[in-house]
Design a protein around this motif. Structure first.
Motif, PDB file in Angstrom:
ATOM      1  N   MET A 110       0.117  -1.396  -0.234  1.00 52.96           N
ATOM      2  CA  MET A 110      -0.117   0.003   0.396  1.00 52.96           C
ATOM      3  C   MET A 110       0.811   1.484  -0.190  1.00 52.96           C
ATOM      4  O   MET A 110       1.778   1.122   0.781  1.00 52.96           O
ATOM      5  CB  MET A 110      -0.331  -0.014   1.152  1.00 52.96           C
ATOM      6  CG  MET A 110      -1.867   1.378   1.289  1.00 52.96           C
ATOM      7  SD  MET A 110      -2.648   1.366   3.032  1.00 52.96           S
ATOM      8  CE  MET A 110      -3.781  -0.458   2.830  1.00 52.96           C
ATOM      9  N   ALA A 111       0.652   2.199  -1.109  1.00 45.63           N
ATOM     10  CA  ALA A 111       1.493   3.311  -0.686  1.00 45.63           C
ATOM     11  C   ALA A 111       1.410   4.326  -0.182  1.00 45.63           C
ATOM     12  O   ALA A 111       0.139   3.725   0.903  1.00 45.63           O
ATOM     13  CB  ALA A 111       1.032   4.197  -2.364  1.00 45.63           C
ATOM     14  N   LEU A 171      -6.939   7.342   2.020  1.00 39.71           N
ATOM     15  CA  LEU A 171      -8.036   6.344   2.984  1.00 39.71           C
ATOM     16  C   LEU A 171      -8.444   5.898   2.184  1.00 39.71           C
ATOM     17  O   LEU A 171      -8.395   4.628   1.829  1.00 39.71           O
ATOM     18  CB  LEU A 171      -7.830   6.227   4.742  1.00 39.71           C
ATOM     19  CG  LEU A 171      -6.896   7.133   5.771  1.00 39.71           C
ATOM     20  CD1 LEU A 171      -7.606   7.223   7.015  1.00 39.71           C
ATOM     21  CD2 LEU A 171      -5.850   5.808   5.780  1.00 39.71           C
ATOM     22  N   ARG A 172      -9.799   6.000   1.838  1.00 36.69           N
ATOM     23  CA  ARG A 172     -10.449   5.708   0.903  1.00 36.69           C
ATOM     24  C   ARG A 172     -10.120   5.896  -0.319  1.00 36.69           C
ATOM     25  O   ARG A 172     -11.057   4.188  -0.539  1.00 36.69           O
ATOM     26  CB  ARG A 172     -12.499   6.814   0.776  1.00 36.69           C
ATOM     27  CG  ARG A 172     -13.128   7.209   1.866  1.00 36.69           C
ATOM     28  CD  ARG A 172     -14.129   8.041   1.710  1.00 36.69           C
ATOM     29  NE  ARG A 172     -13.771   9.338   1.468  1.00 36.69           N
ATOM     30  CZ  ARG A 172     -13.444  10.478   2.252  1.00 36.69           C
ATOM     31  NH1 ARG A 172     -14.490   9.874   3.642  1.00 36.69           N
ATOM     32  NH2 ARG A 172     -13.496  11.519   2.113  1.00 36.69           N
ATOM     33  N   ALA A 173      -9.242   6.507  -1.266  1.00 31.42           N
ATOM     34  CA  ALA A 173      -8.804   6.382  -1.867  1.00 31.42           C
ATOM     35  C   ALA A 173      -8.287   4.520  -1.694  1.00 31.42           C
ATOM     36  O   ALA A 173      -8.233   3.479  -2.668  1.00 31.42           O
ATOM     37  CB  ALA A 173      -7.940   7.252  -2.497  1.00 31.42           C
ATOM     38  N   GLN A 174      -7.017   4.564  -0.499  1.00 32.26           N
ATOM     39  CA  GLN A 174      -6.182   3.848  -0.627  1.00 32.26           C
ATOM     40  C   GLN A 174      -7.752   2.241   0.046  1.00 32.26           C
ATOM     41  O   GLN A 174      -7.273   0.918  -1.218  1.00 32.26           O
ATOM     42  CB  GLN A 174      -5.514   3.677   0.865  1.00 32.26           C
ATOM     43  CG  GLN A 174      -4.192   4.351   0.156  1.00 32.26           C
ATOM     44  CD  GLN A 174      -3.694   3.543  -0.638  1.00 32.26           C
ATOM     45  OE1 GLN A 174      -3.228   3.299  -0.823  1.00 32.26           O
ATOM     46  NE2 GLN A 174      -2.336   5.011  -1.256  1.00 32.26           N
ATOM     47  N   GLN A 175      -8.446   2.894   0.078  1.00 32.04           N
ATOM     48  CA  GLN A 175      -9.283   1.778   0.107  1.00 32.04           C
ATOM     49  C   GLN A 175      -9.849   1.072  -0.939  1.00 32.04           C
ATOM     50  O   GLN A 175      -9.546  -0.190  -0.728  1.00 32.04           O
ATOM     51  CB  GLN A 175     -10.268   1.697   1.463  1.00 32.04           C
ATOM     52  CG  GLN A 175     -11.147   0.668   1.812  1.00 32.04           C
ATOM     53  CD  GLN A 175     -11.630   1.256   2.915  1.00 32.04           C
ATOM     54  OE1 GLN A 175     -12.681   2.154   3.166  1.00 32.04           O
ATOM     55  NE2 GLN A 175     -11.854   0.240   4.909  1.00 32.04           N
ATOM     56  N   GLN A 176      -9.674   1.847  -1.747  1.00 31.63           N
ATOM     57  CA  GLN A 176     -10.507   1.762  -2.290  1.00 31.63           C
ATOM     58  C   GLN A 176      -9.933   0.363  -4.095  1.00 31.63           C
ATOM     59  O   GLN A 176     -10.180  -0.271  -4.493  1.00 31.63           O
ATOM     60  CB  GLN A 176     -11.140   3.044  -3.785  1.00 31.63           C
ATOM     61  CG  GLN A 176     -12.121   2.265  -4.954  1.00 31.63           C
ATOM     62  CD  GLN A 176     -12.970   1.528  -4.676  1.00 31.63           C
ATOM     63  OE1 GLN A 176     -14.243   1.747  -3.555  1.00 31.63           O
ATOM     64  NE2 GLN A 176     -13.458   1.046  -5.806  1.00 31.63           N
ATOM     65  N   LEU A 177      -8.233   0.667  -3.412  1.00 33.15           N
ATOM     66  CA  LEU A 177      -7.459   0.174  -4.324  1.00 33.15           C
ATOM     67  C   LEU A 177      -7.369  -1.448  -3.657  1.00 33.15           C
ATOM     68  O   LEU A 177      -7.795  -1.525  -4.396  1.00 33.15           O
ATOM     69  CB  LEU A 177      -6.392   1.224  -4.232  1.00 33.15           C
ATOM     70  CG  LEU A 177      -6.440   2.506  -5.013  1.00 33.15           C
ATOM     71  CD1 LEU A 177      -4.664   3.277  -4.734  1.00 33.15           C
ATOM     72  CD2 LEU A 177      -6.744   2.262  -6.471  1.00 33.15           C
ATOM     73  N   VAL A 178      -7.724  -1.335  -2.758  1.00 34.53           N
ATOM     74  CA  VAL A 178      -7.422  -2.398  -2.102  1.00 34.53           C
ATOM     75  C   VAL A 178      -8.429  -3.305  -1.789  1.00 34.53           C
ATOM     76  O   VAL A 178      -8.516  -4.680  -2.837  1.00 34.53           O
ATOM     77  CB  VAL A 178      -7.278  -2.027  -0.384  1.00 34.53           C
ATOM     78  CG1 VAL A 178      -7.359  -4.089   0.188  1.00 34.53           C
ATOM     79  CG2 VAL A 178      -5.738  -1.921  -0.335  1.00 34.53           C
ATOM     80  N   HIS A 179      -9.915  -2.903  -2.320  1.00 38.54           N
ATOM     81  CA  HIS A 179     -11.189  -3.477  -2.822  1.00 38.54           C
ATOM     82  C   HIS A 179     -10.947  -4.142  -4.296  1.00 38.54           C
ATOM     83  O   HIS A 179     -11.026  -5.160  -4.040  1.00 38.54           O
ATOM     84  CB  HIS A 179     -11.905  -2.891  -2.615  1.00 38.54           C
ATOM     85  CG  HIS A 179     -12.352  -2.266  -1.306  1.00 38.54           C
ATOM     86  ND1 HIS A 179     -12.732  -1.316  -0.604  1.00 38.54           N
ATOM     87  CD2 HIS A 179     -12.189  -3.019  -0.174  1.00 38.54           C
ATOM     88  CE1 HIS A 179     -13.933  -1.655   0.566  1.00 38.54           C
ATOM     89  NE2 HIS A 179     -13.206  -2.213   0.845  1.00 38.54           N
TER      90      HIS A 179
END
Length: 418
Positions: A1-2, A207-215
């Motif tokens: 994760m970035a 965090l939402r952007a990272q969470q979207q990437l994770v999803h």
């Protein structure tokens, strides 16, 4: 994760823009109130200052208000607020500073009249009120200093210029200083609060952007795993059957019944793979019901009567498509063995809870066989391997002439071996 990195300079620039927008929104209503106040003060000073002084002061005060309004209007109409802010913010400071100077001259004008001690102190108190009100206006620390310092210095110097008013001047200066310090500290606190809020919002967006990437990564991984599972199942099931058909055809020993049987086996395995993908919410009864519809015609064609006894059962949390396919293949293999070898009249399929497991039984009234003598069979070995992959227990009960009973115990919780 970035790693999440927040640009502090950009964050503070956005906060400055938000603060200035709040100040401009407050300024629109303040200008009208100040115009009414200026007109009222001109009338109230008629006993303390000549008319020309009052008119000159009113002109300066209104000019400062109009200058603030004009600068605010240019800022609000700008398409690029950040660029307009860098250009017009110094002019806004200048107009606020000019307004503060004009209001700071009020005590001096009042002090020119006779017996003006009380009006002088009231004028200073009025300026303290103006400074206090300006300190509470939404804005920036620099604007508060531009508003409070000239009025505070001019008011204090005016009181100090009167003989015998040194203590009054010190008290006035202290009061101005406290109000100005209070306003500056309050604006700094507001700015820090806005910075913290903006930082939290930026962090939340990151965090939402990272969470979207994770999803998305998890979804891609799930799709990849499902593709790999389907490819493996197709290779092990339909693929192996088609290869067998190809070799049989190439060897020249392919008979029509043998080819039809292999084709039927390939089609059934393909249907099992499709059935395992159906949403079943970990319900073994639903899974077995799909198999019942698949094998019903084969049983009818073979002259077998199906006895179905599936009770209500708790869900199996570990029953995913991969495991579902193994269960279907196990039960189908047992049913196929009955059709091919048992010479039975009745086939019984039952399922029920049994302690910490769910038990599935396939029984027939056929010729039976000796499990001890058949352990080396390829079909039974394949069934054992599937049961072991599920962490389940598989056993046979049969005697010659007494029929056969195959029992599959599926644990309610996945075992360590599975």
């Amino acid at each position: 994760m970035a790693e999440l990195v927040l640009d502090e300079a950009a964050l503070r620039e956005r906060v400055e823009q938000d603060s200035l927008r709040l100040f401009l929104a407050h300024l629109r209503g303040t200008i009208v109130a100040l115009a009414v106040l200026i007109a009222g003060m001109v009338l109230a000073w008629q006993d303390y200052a000549p008319l020309r002084w009052r008119l000159a002061w009113a002109a300066g005060a209104m000019g400062a208000c109009l200058a603030q309004g004009w600068v605010g209007w240019r800022l609000e109409r700008a398409t690029d607020f950040a660029a307009a802010m860098r250009r017009w913010l110094p002019w806004l400071h200048a107009s606020v500073l000019m307004s503060s100077v004009v209001w700071g001259l009020v005590p001096w004008m009042v002090s020119q009249g006779e017996a003006a001690e009380l009006p002088l102190l009231l004028a200073c108190a009025f300026n303290v009120t103006i400074v206090f009100a300006g300190a509470h206006a939404p804005g920036m620390p620099g604007l508060v200093l531009s508003l409070s310092l000239p009025a505070s210095v001019l008011g204090t110097l005016t009181v100090a210029s009167r003989s015998g008013h040194v203590l009054h001047a010190l008290a006035c200066g202290l009061l101005f200083g406290l109000v100005s310090l209070y306003g500056w500290r309050m604006q700094v606190a507001i700015r820090n609060t806005l910075v913290a809020r903006r930082s939290a919002e930026a962090l939340g967006e990151a965090l939402r952007a990272q969470q979207q990437l994770v999803h998305e990564a998890e979804r891609e991984r799930a799709l990849l795993l499902e593709r790999q599972r389907l490819m493996r199942d197709m290779h092990d099931g339909v693929g192996s059957t088609l290869i067998a058909m190809l070799r049989l055809s190439e060897s020249g020993g392919a008979s029509a019944p043998a080819m039809a049987e292999l084709l039927r086996s390939a089609i059934e395995d393909l249907r099992l793979t499709i059935d395992s993908l159906e949403p079943m919410e970990h319900d073994l009864a639903t899974l077995l019901a799909t198999l019942r519809t698949r094998v019903g015609r084969r049983l009818e064609a073979a002259g077998l009567t199906l006895e179905w006894a599936v009770a209500d059962m708790p869900p199996l949390p570990w029953l995913e498509p991969t495991q579902a396919l193994q269960v279907l293949r196990l039960v189908q293999e047992a049913v196929t063995n009955v059709i091919k070898h048992a010479r039975a009249q009745t086939l019984s399929v039952s399922a029920r809870p049994d302690g910490d497991a769910l038990e599935v039984c396939i029984a027939d009234d056929g010729c039976g066989f000796d499990p001890g003598a058949a352990t080396a069979g390829r079909g039974l070995a394949s069934m054992r391997q599937r049961a072991q992959a599920l962490g389940a227990a598989l056993c046979w009960h049969g005697e010659p002439g007494q029929g056969t009973r195959v029992s599959l115990r599926l644990p309610l919780r996945p075992s360590a071996s599975a």
